[in-house]
Design a protein around this motif. Structure first.
Motif, mmCIF file in Angstrom:
data_model
loop_
_atom_site.group_PDB
_atom_site.id
_atom_site.type_symbol
_atom_site.label_atom_id
_atom_site.label_comp_id
_atom_site.label_asym_id
_atom_site.label_seq_id
_atom_site.Cartn_x
_atom_site.Cartn_y
_atom_site.Cartn_z
ATOM 1 N N ALA A 22 -4.169 -0.859 4.678
ATOM 2 C CA ALA A 22 -4.270 -0.471 6.251
ATOM 3 C C ALA A 22 -5.844 -0.317 6.657
ATOM 4 O O ALA A 22 -6.224 -0.548 7.741
ATOM 5 N N LEU A 23 -6.828 -0.269 5.742
ATOM 6 C CA LEU A 23 -8.297 0.131 5.847
ATOM 7 C C LEU A 23 -8.892 -1.332 5.952
ATOM 8 O O LEU A 23 -9.885 -1.574 6.795
ATOM 9 N N THR A 24 -7.962 -2.461 5.832
ATOM 10 C CA THR A 24 -8.797 -3.792 6.160
ATOM 11 C C THR A 24 -8.819 -4.144 7.277
ATOM 12 O O THR A 24 -9.942 -4.598 8.193
ATOM 13 N N LYS A 25 -8.134 -3.292 8.467
ATOM 14 C CA LYS A 25 -8.171 -3.361 9.863
ATOM 15 C C LYS A 25 -9.195 -2.401 10.522
ATOM 16 O O LYS A 25 -9.728 -2.862 11.586
ATOM 17 N N THR A 26 -9.303 -1.336 9.989
ATOM 18 C CA THR A 26 -10.013 -0.142 10.519
ATOM 19 C C THR A 26 -11.295 0.188 9.921
ATOM 20 O O THR A 26 -12.299 0.765 10.522
ATOM 21 N N TRP A 27 -11.377 -0.135 8.680
ATOM 22 C CA TRP A 27 -12.454 0.083 7.517
ATOM 23 C C TRP A 27 -12.819 -0.812 6.478
ATOM 24 O O TRP A 27 -12.714 -0.372 5.385
ATOM 25 N N SER A 56 -7.685 -10.538 3.274
ATOM 26 C CA SER A 56 -7.445 -9.867 4.362
ATOM 27 C C SER A 56 -8.824 -9.561 4.995
ATOM 28 O O SER A 56 -8.830 -9.290 6.294
ATOM 29 N N ILE A 57 -9.975 -9.563 4.393
ATOM 30 C CA ILE A 57 -11.353 -9.271 4.941
ATOM 31 C C ILE A 57 -12.442 -10.569 4.751
ATOM 32 O O ILE A 57 -13.404 -10.464 5.256
#
Length: 197
Positions: A22-27, A56-57
């Motif tokens: 989930a953090l890949t999109k936000t942080w 993902s990043i």
């Protein structure tokens, strides 16, 4: 989070990996920090999960992400290298220079799927000159027939008729795959026709 990602309890570990995803999109910078240490783990399953997370990043144009990709492409485990290699075409869209560097590394990997990912990356690059062109010409002589097929298919877009005819004559001296021999003879015939028009 670092502890939970390595938890011996599956439920806690799965929840931690889901949270990191989930953090890949936000942080994404925090994700990169975690991946930095996860790729050092002895447990190959952790490194394989880290490779999927890196995909993902991978489009982020940062030195940290480039370092992570480089380390993953040198991992002992073929699955880790294969997973990250599949993301190279997306990376090449963001950074042509680094995409070329990583494709150059991946095209000599012992795993055939990693080599094919390198070819797909080269297809995204500017093929008309420089290292991408050199990689295609080198790949046309690869021991891996799948790499040869992909590189040979790119040759007509890369070369003039005269250059192509000379190269085809050279490749035909060593090519053993019947389909590729037919393809190369077709290129030579087409190049000869072009030359007589």
């Amino acid at each position: 989070l670092a502890n939970e990602l390595r938890s011996t309890q599956k439920q806690r570990r799965d929840a931690a990996w889901k949270g990191l995803q989930a953090l890949t999109k936000t942080w994404p910078d925090v994700v990169a920090d975690h991946l930095d240490s996860l790729f050092l783990e002895q447990d190959v399953e952790i490194r394989r999960k880290a490779a999927k997370m890196l995909n993902s990043i991978v489009s982020r144009k940062t030195s940290v992400v480039r370092d992570l990709v480089s380390w993953a492409l040198h991992d002992d485990d073929a699955q880790v290298r294969k997973t990250v290699a599949k993301s190279l075409p997306r990376l090449a869209k963001q950074d042509v220079r680094m995409g070329t560097v990583f494709a150059e590394r991946a095209i000599i990997d012992p795993d055939p799927d990693v080599r094919l990912a390198a070819i797909r990356t080269i297809e995204k690059l500017n093929r008309g000159h420089g290292r991408a062109r050199d990689l295609i010409l080198s790949g046309a002589r690869s021991d891996d027939v799948r790499v040869r097929r992909s590189c040979i298919a790119m040759l007509p877009k890369l070369m003039s008729e005269e250059e192509l005819r000379v190269l085809v004559d050279d490749l035909l001296k060593t090519e053993s795959d019947e389909k590729l021999v037919e393809t190369l003879k077709g290129y030579r015939f087409d190049a000869m026709l072009e030359g007589t028009e």
